[in-house]
Write an enzyme that holds these catalytic residues in place. Structure first.
Site, PDB file in Angstrom:
ATOM      1  N   SER A 121       0.664  -1.193   0.009  1.00 54.63           N
ATOM      2  CA  SER A 121       0.097  -0.034   0.041  1.00 54.63           C
ATOM      3  C   SER A 121       0.958   1.381   0.126  1.00 54.63           C
ATOM      4  O   SER A 121       1.647   1.482  -0.888  1.00 54.63           O
ATOM      5  CB  SER A 121      -0.951   0.029   0.970  1.00 54.63           C
ATOM      6  N   HIS A 144      -2.682  -1.118  -4.849  1.00 56.14           N
ATOM      7  CA  HIS A 144      -4.366  -1.137  -4.805  1.00 56.14           C
ATOM      8  C   HIS A 144      -4.684   0.447  -4.775  1.00 56.14           C
ATOM      9  O   HIS A 144      -3.852   1.335  -4.191  1.00 56.14           O
ATOM     10  CB  HIS A 144      -4.866  -1.969  -3.755  1.00 56.14           C
TER      11      HIS A 144
END
Length: 245
Positions: A121, A144
């Site tokens: 992340s 993501h």
């Protein structure tokens, strides 16, 4: 007493003894560290990156208000010639992560990052913020879209804000690595890999193949590369120092 010694300046006074191994383990999670002086500072980014909101006490966190002064000290301390960043993080607060990444990228001293376990992340921008990056063979990185927690007002302004935040992350990663914007967005918006989310998890050599990370390696390779960069930095400084003298 077990934790006190007699002061040589004042024989009658008792001064605290150095912390024992047990105390170090309890308070710092480590035994007595090696005392040899080093010109390399090691910064660890572990657990969840904590930003403006305090996380529950059982969470393992990296607090950005602790990291930023360390980076300032690295820049100011003439004894420190290079920075090694070791990451094993699940991600966390986007603005805090970007703040750390921007500070690392702006350091004037050589920097090398090493992803061990995971650099997921918002850990991705921190990993690529260094001058050169490594990832262990078995380490992974999850790419993501940004998520929001808490109450979200379902109006166009909320989605526009989210899109601007995502653009900041994307632009930083693309500017500080060799991955193309098209490939990064493709990995970020992949719908066929994660059962409950969209995105992609890349492991070791895949991260290098995509251009996200520079090389596969461990601590030895990272330290060797940082030493080479420090030597190169010294050679660049030497002519200027001679002129000043």
């Amino acid at each position: 007493m077990a934790n006190e010694t007699e002061s040589p300046q004042n024989p009658g006074a008792q001064t605290p003894a150095p912390p024992s191994v047990a105390q170090n383990v309890e308070s710092l999670g480590q035994t007595n560290p090696v005392q040899a002086a080093s010109n390399v500072y090691c910064l660890t980014i572990i657990g969840q990156i904590e930003g403006h909101m305090a996380l529950p006490p059982q969470n393992k966190t990296t607090k950005y208000e602790h990291v930023i002064p360390q980076l300032v000290a690295v820049e100011q301390n003439d004894q420190v010639e290079g920075l090694l960043i070791v990451l094993n993080t699940v991600g966390g607060d986007v603005e805090a992560g970007l703040a750390i990444a921007e500070m690392v990228a702006s350091l004037s001293k050589p920097t090398v990052s090493l992803v061990l376990g995971g650099g997921h992340s918002i850990g991705v921008p921190i990993a690529v913020s260094a001058d050169y990056s490594f990832i262990a063979e078995t380490a992974s990185m999850t790419i993501h879209p940004i998520r929001l927690t808490g109450m979200v007002i379902g109006v166009p302004q909320s989605f526009e804000y989210l899109e601007r935040m995502q653009e900041r992350v994307t632009r930083f990663v693309v500017d500080h690595s060799n991955i193309s914007e098209e490939k990064f967005r493709e990995l970020m918006l992949n719908t066929g890999e994660m059962a409950r989310d969209i995105g992609t998890t890349v492991v070791g050599r895949d991260a290098v193949r995509y251009g996200l990370i520079d090389d596969v390696g461990g601590l030895g390779e990272a330290m060797k590369k940082l030493s080479e960069m420090i030597d190169h930095s010294r050679k660049k400084r030497a002519p200027a120092e001679r002129v000043v003298q």
